[in-house]
Design a protein around this motif. Structure first.
Motif, short mmCIF file in Angstrom:
data_model
loop_
_atom_site.label_atom_id
_atom_site.label_comp_id
_atom_site.label_asym_id
_atom_site.label_seq_id
_atom_site.Cartn_x
_atom_site.Cartn_y
_atom_site.Cartn_z
N LEU A 194 6.88 84.72 28.55
CA LEU A 194 7.01 85.42 29.78
C LEU A 194 5.85 84.92 30.66
CD1 LEU A 194 7.37 89.34 29.08
CD2 LEU A 194 9.02 87.44 29.95
N SER A 195 6.33 84.36 31.84
CA SER A 195 5.56 83.93 33.13
C SER A 195 5.18 85.18 33.74
CB SER A 195 6.46 83.18 33.97
OG SER A 195 7.41 83.64 34.70
N ALA A 196 4.27 85.05 34.76
CA ALA A 196 3.81 86.32 35.72
C ALA A 196 5.04 87.01 36.21
CB ALA A 196 2.81 85.90 36.64
N ASP A 197 5.99 86.10 36.61
CA ASP A 197 7.07 86.53 37.44
C ASP A 197 8.15 87.25 36.52
OD1 ASP A 197 6.56 85.90 40.34
OD2 ASP A 197 6.58 83.99 39.58
N SER A 198 8.40 86.66 35.48
CA SER A 198 9.20 87.39 34.75
C SER A 198 8.72 88.60 34.01
CB SER A 198 9.90 86.41 33.55
OG SER A 198 8.97 85.48 33.16
N TYR A 199 7.30 88.62 33.84
CA TYR A 199 6.70 89.87 33.50
C TYR A 199 7.01 90.93 34.63
CZ TYR A 199 3.64 92.17 30.04
OH TYR A 199 3.51 93.06 28.89
N LEU B 224 19.16 86.73 39.07
CA LEU B 224 19.54 86.42 37.59
C LEU B 224 20.53 85.60 37.30
CD1 LEU B 224 19.04 89.91 35.65
CD2 LEU B 224 17.67 88.09 35.56
N GLU B 225 21.60 85.72 38.23
CA GLU B 225 22.49 84.93 38.02
C GLU B 225 22.29 83.49 38.19
OE1 GLU B 225 27.10 84.05 40.18
OE2 GLU B 225 25.41 85.06 41.40
N HIS B 226 21.43 83.24 39.23
CA HIS B 226 21.01 81.79 39.35
C HIS B 226 19.91 81.35 38.37
CE1 HIS B 226 22.70 80.13 42.86
NE2 HIS B 226 22.73 81.36 43.62
N ALA B 227 19.27 82.03 37.71
CA ALA B 227 18.14 81.46 37.13
C ALA B 227 18.09 81.79 35.37
CB ALA B 227 16.87 82.11 37.44
N GLY B 228 18.83 82.93 35.36
CA GLY B 228 18.93 83.29 33.90
C GLY B 228 17.34 83.54 33.40
N GLU C 258 13.93 91.79 27.00
CA GLU C 258 14.13 91.60 25.77
C GLU C 258 14.97 90.12 25.59
OE1 GLU C 258 16.85 94.57 23.81
OE2 GLU C 258 15.14 95.98 24.62
N ILE C 259 15.57 89.57 26.66
CA ILE C 259 16.41 88.39 26.60
C ILE C 259 15.25 87.38 26.57
CG2 ILE C 259 17.85 86.93 27.37
CD1 ILE C 259 19.68 89.48 27.93
N PHE C 260 14.44 87.42 27.76
CA PHE C 260 13.34 86.43 28.05
C PHE C 260 12.56 86.37 26.86
CE2 PHE C 260 13.56 87.89 32.78
CZ PHE C 260 14.47 86.83 32.99
N LYS D 17 10.24 72.44 27.21
CA LYS D 17 11.56 72.89 26.67
C LYS D 17 11.53 73.95 25.60
CE LYS D 17 15.87 71.34 25.04
NZ LYS D 17 16.79 72.41 25.43
N GLU D 18 10.44 73.78 24.55
CA GLU D 18 10.22 74.81 23.82
C GLU D 18 9.56 75.99 24.42
OE1 GLU D 18 8.71 75.28 19.67
OE2 GLU D 18 9.90 73.68 20.72
N GLU D 19 9.09 75.96 25.53
CA GLU D 19 8.37 77.13 26.22
C GLU D 19 9.57 77.77 26.88
OE1 GLU D 19 4.11 75.14 27.22
OE2 GLU D 19 5.30 76.47 28.87
N HIS D 20 10.37 76.97 27.52
CA HIS D 20 11.33 77.67 28.49
C HIS D 20 12.87 78.08 27.66
CE1 HIS D 20 9.39 77.73 32.42
NE2 HIS D 20 8.62 76.64 31.76
N GLY D 21 12.91 77.44 26.56
CA GLY D 21 14.14 77.72 25.86
C GLY D 21 15.43 77.59 26.61
N GLU D 22 15.80 78.94 26.96
CA GLU D 22 17.25 78.85 27.39
C GLU D 22 17.40 79.22 29.17
OE1 GLU D 22 19.28 81.55 25.12
OE2 GLU D 22 19.32 79.97 23.30
N ASP D 23 16.25 79.05 29.50
CA ASP D 23 16.31 79.28 31.33
C ASP D 23 16.59 78.18 31.93
OD1 ASP D 23 13.89 77.71 31.21
OD2 ASP D 23 12.88 79.30 31.93
N VAL D 24 16.52 78.05 33.07
CA VAL D 24 17.02 76.93 33.83
C VAL D 24 16.00 75.59 33.51
CG1 VAL D 24 17.32 76.03 36.28
CG2 VAL D 24 17.96 78.32 35.73
N ILE D 25 14.93 75.75 33.55
CA ILE D 25 14.05 74.73 33.22
C ILE D 25 14.45 74.15 31.85
CG2 ILE D 25 11.69 73.97 32.83
CD1 ILE D 25 10.71 75.92 34.95
N GLY D 26 14.53 74.93 30.69
CA GLY D 26 14.89 74.30 29.63
C GLY D 26 16.33 73.71 29.64
N CYS D 27 17.39 74.28 30.02
CA CYS D 27 18.46 73.82 30.29
C CYS D 27 18.54 72.44 31.04
CB CYS D 27 19.32 75.05 31.13
SG CYS D 27 21.16 74.40 31.00
N LEU D 28 17.89 72.42 32.19
CA LEU D 28 17.61 71.11 33.12
C LEU D 28 17.14 70.02 31.94
CD1 LEU D 28 18.03 69.98 35.70
CD2 LEU D 28 15.64 70.34 35.99
#
Lengths: 567, 351
Positions: free
Chosen positions: A126-131, A158-162, A505-507, B310-321
């Motif tokens: 988790l980054s600060a922002d996602s936290y 969320l749609e844009h970033a996941g 939870e997903i993050f 990639k490890e850290e970001h897994g499935e988010d945009v950065i990981g996916c990119l």
């Protein structure tokens, strides 16, 4: 991950203060100004550090708010937490001038590096922002309609970033700015190249103009030379004619001069005629001398008459020829005209004067020929000079044209910038693609989990949350579908809460991290509050709940499962 | 018998227009040729061989006269030259009928001719370009006469558009020395037998490295050639390795020091290679102020550990990119794009 204890050495109003946390729900109850927000800020600062804002924002930023009241230079604290069965100690010095952070695993003594992301790994990524967007929920002063807007923004982000922590639009904007900068640079380079081309073109134009000018000069010079040559040929003819005339006259003697001239000018008939007449005349003369007296009267006189008539005729024909030549000549030249004019009038002048006159005219023709020859020589030299110069210009022009062609073939030296621009475009399009992919990948999972949490929170009153085609949040009850603005403020809060929990939870991939709530339930009614607290107790390993109201404590006591905490 | 083998002088060329040193280059090329003639005179070499492209374009009459004057100052040296593709012999060329002084031979025919110097025991063969391009392999069929003379072939070309030749065939043709021109980089194709003299002066940034001519000697049936560096200045690569600690200023200082150390007269092509702190931008457009810098290209990559990210970001945009663009067979643009993409995403996500 679970927080075991925090130690605020010097932070805001606190100094040398230690707080312990346990599993389950930790209730931190206190009246306003008791320092709840400061502890909340400390937790965040320990986990993610504090960035000092610059400029105007600095007045109200977290750094300034949390700077210790006493000993502002001694701005530090520590935290112990457990993760994956190991205990870690995190120490931070927040002071901007001696910022320091250390992370040590107490269990095995290993020193870890926050800079290299070891803490992020312990925080389950988790980054600060996602936290902030999930398990760190602070006071919401938002009104109902604003909450709906916020919810919507949350969903579309969320749609844009996941990952609500990644502002894809912002990233695209950055790339766009960079690209525009590169394009401006490229334009500058192209402009400079064009300028160089223009310079070359101007030189080329100048040389071409010079060449054209020389070509005109060449043509003019050629024309003048042609005229001079013509005149020269004419003069040559005249002189040759005069010379052969003189020759003839010399051999025929002075008396026959006129006849001679006549012969020259008149061609075959008068020559033969004059010769015949002459022969007749001579015979007649001889006859008159040799034959006896009376015979002369009958033969010689008519013959003499014939001879005289014949000679006169011949002379007149010859003069006629001369006249017409003279006229043509006068039409051609002006300079010599004066001296030649009037010759016709003197044509009948006595023999000696005529000789001198002819001599003089011949002399004039000769000097004229000399002058023309000199002129022709000069013109030829000049023409040669012009031709060389023109060929030189022509070669130079062709060389310059080749230069130009090469410059335009070389391109304008923007290759590197073109690659840069292409890369920036590719980056932007790839991010857009990635974000769509990511979203569609876990959109389903998120919807499912939000719905599940909401169902649990509302004991089955609402069964499903989803986005319709217009990206509006819709909530499904067993009976019907409601748009988000059709539900009560409390329900909206619950939807938001469910969304945050599900996204978190997903993050974290389902791993537990502390849920930290700062007056998050102020707008909840009693029933909803109880449902929510029950859900937290059942689903979350550790919850830290700040409140200034007594009802959370009451409910929790009723649930008989927590110790109330205070400080 | 001592000779100079020179080629591609390109008199009249004016390289690097638009750069501060560009105004002097045209003059420098002429000066270089002048110095060369003076050197030939000083060393009293027997033969000066010029393997084409003496001029950059069609020579102007004045230029021919200047060159002829320079040749006339040679008291011993005989000059033989051919006309190359750049200054090719055109119907209206000033070459036609130009009165060269007596020690100069221009093998100006489109067919191979030779000039014999009995006193040097040498015969020089060659032909001239009468068009911009010649695609026929004219040299493949040329053979020297078997008359015991030291035989030299003056040849110009070697690529597809300019008399392509087969190196082995040419070597087998029987010439004692083959003096080549056209390719600007000096290079020996066969030791002491066949060489490109290279351009006397480098003509653009692609002519990196030293330039000059070959000094040769023929003695007792053997040829020996030695390269003589001659150019007023070189184009040089300046590669700077960077890492996470490099900054724009540190790189600028490195460039300045390198240029000071290696000669401020030379022209440098700066190339940055390696990694950089993602927060650092190398302002390559400003490097031209640090010396004769004709270009500065930044090939550095931000020091991202993509695998770890990639490890850290897994499935988010950065990981996916990273998954999308990253990979072992990334091309240059993809690499750049990945760095830019990750940089932008990290920049806004506040890390």
């Amino acid at each position: 991950m679970k927080i075991l204890e925090i130690y605020m050495k010097n932070f805001g109003k606190f100094s040398d203060r230690r707080i312990f946390f346990h599993d389950g729900i930790n209730l931190l109850y206190g009246k306003n100004e008791a320092g709840k927000s400061t502890i909340y800020a400390f937790l965040r600062a320990m986990l993610f550090g504090i960035e000092k804002a610059r400029g105007r924002a600095a007045k109200s930023d977290m750094y300034n708010q949390c700077q210790p009241w006493e000993n502002p230079g001694y701005f530090a604290g520590s935290m112990r937490f457990e993760s994956g069965g190991k205990i870690f100690r995190l120490e931070r010095n927040f002071h901007s001038k001696e910022k320091r952070v250390s992370l040590i695993c107490e269990t095995d003594g290993e020193e870890l590096s926050v800079e290299n992301g070891d803490l992020t790994v312990l925080l389950e990524g988790l980054s600060a922002d996602s936290y902030d967007n999930t398990f760190f929920i602070s006071q919401k002063g938002a009104s109902g309609s604003r909450l709906a807007g916020e919810l919507h923004a949350y969903m579309s982000n969320l749609e844009h970033a996941g990952d609500a922590g990644i502002d894809v639009k912002g990233a695209l904007k950055l790339l766009d700015a960079r690209r525009r900068q590169a394009e401006a640079e490229k334009k500058k380079v192209q402009e400079a190249a064009r300028e160089r081309m223009k310079e070359q073109q101007a030189r080329l134009d100048y040389v071409a103009q010079e060449e054209e000018r020389l070509r005109d000069q060449e043509a003019e010079c050629e024309e003048r030379l042609r005229k001079v040559e013509e005149e020269r040929a004419e003069a040559g003819r005249k002189i040759r004619a005069q010379e052969s005339r003189e020759k003839a006259c010399q051999t025929q003697g002075a008396r026959a001069r006129e006849t001679c001239l006549q012969r020259e000018e008149d061609g075959s008939f008068p020559k033969k005629g004059v010769a015949a007449v002459l022969v007749l005349g001579i015979l007649a003369l001889l006859g008159s001398l040799l034959l006896p007296g009376d015979w002369v009267k009958y033969v010689a006189v008519p013959v003499y008459a014939c001879v005289v008539v014949g000679i006169l005729y011949g002379v007149r024909r010859g003069r006629g020829q001369d006249f017409s030549d003279e006229e043509a000549f006068q039409g051609e030249t002006e300079n010599l005209g004066d001296s030649v004019k009037g010759e016709a009038g003197r044509a009948e002048a006595p023999g000696r004067a005529e000789d001198r006159e002819a001599e003089r005219i011949a002399e004039e023709w000769r000097s004229r020929l000399e002058r023309l020859s000199y002129q022709a020589e000069k013109l030829r030299g000049r023409l040669e000079h012009i031709r060389v110069e023109r060929r030189e210009k022509q070669a130079l022009r062709e060389n310059l044209m080749e230069n130009l062609r090469e410059i335009s073939e070389e391109g304008d030296g923007t290759g590197e910038l073109d690659r840069e621009i292409a890369a920036l475009r590719l980056a932007a399009s790839s991010i857009e693609e990635a974000s769509r992919e990511v979203y569609s990948q876990w959109e389903g999972r998120l919807n499912q989990r939000v719905s599940q949490i909401l169902e649990e929170l509302t004991a089955g009153r609402y069964t499903k949350v989803f986005l319709n085609e217009d990206l509006q949040i819709c909530i499904q009850t067993p009976e019907r579908i409601l748009a988000i603005w059709q539900v009560s403020r409390g329900t909206m809060e619950q939807v938001y809460f469910a969304l945050r929990m599900a996204a978190g939870e997903i993050f974290t991939g389902g791993e537990q991290v502390p849920v930290i709530l700062d007056e998050a339930f102020a707008m909840y009614d009693e029933e909803r509050l109880e449902q929510t607290l029950r859900w937290l107790q059942e689903n979350k390993e550790q919850v830290i709940l700040f409140t200034c109201q007594e009802r959370e404590g009451r409910i929790l006591e009723k649930m008989q499962s927590v110790d109330g905490g205070s400080w | 018998m001592r000779f100079f083998h020179v080629a591609d002088v390109h008199l009249g060329a004016a390289p690097d227009q638009g750069f501060p040193w560009g105004t002097r280059r045209k003059e420098e090329i002429w000066d270089s040729f002048r110095r060369l003639i003076a050197r030939a005179e000083k060393e009293q070499v027997d033969l000066l061989l010029i393997a084409g492209d003496l001029f950059h374009r069609q020579p102007l009459l004045g230029e021919l006269k200047e060159v002829n004057y320079l040749f006339s100052t040679l008291t011993r040296t005989k000059v033989v030259f051919i006309v190359g593709n750049h200054d090719y012999w055109r119907k209206d060329s000033f070459y036609g009928g130009f009165p060269w002084c007596e020690n100069v031979t221009c093998l100006d025919s489109a067919r191979c001719r030779r000039v014999v110097f009995p006193e040097l025991g040498t015969a020089v063969y060659g032909l001239s370009y009468h068009s911009r391009e010649i695609q026929e392999p004219l040299y493949d069929s040329i053979k020297p006469k078997q008359d015991g003379l030291f035989s030299v072939l003056l040849a110009h070309g070697g690529d597809g558009q300019h008399i392509p030749f087969d190196k082995r065939k040419l070597l087998a043709s029987g010439f004692d020395y083959i003096a080549l021109g056209h390719i600007h980089k000096p290079q020996i194709l066969e030791r002491n037998r066949m060489a490109y003299a290279g351009a006397l002066e480098p003509l653009d940034k692609n002519d990196c490295g030293p330039h000059g001519f070959f000094a040769g000697e023929y003695q007792d049936g053997r040829v020996r050639i030695t390269f003589v560096p001659w150019a007023a200045r070189d184009y040089r690569w300046l590669e700077i390795r960077t890492d996470e600690n490099s900054t724009d200023f540190s790189v600028q200082r490195q460039i300045t020091e390198y240029v000071q150390e290696n000669g401020t007269k030379h022209i440098y092509r700066v190339r940055l290679e390696g990694f950089r702190d993602p927060a650092i931008t190398f302002q390559t457009e400003k490097y031209s102020a640090l010396g004769n810098i004709i270009e500065a290209v930044d090939h550095t990559e931000p020091a991202y550990n993509f695998a770890q990210l990639k490890e850290e970001h897994g499935e988010d945009v950065i990981g996916c990119l990273i998954g999308k663009l990253g990979g072992p067979d990334m091309d240059d643009i993809q690499k750049k794009a990945l760095s830019y993409g990750v940089w932008a995403l990290l920049e806004v996500s506040g890390r």
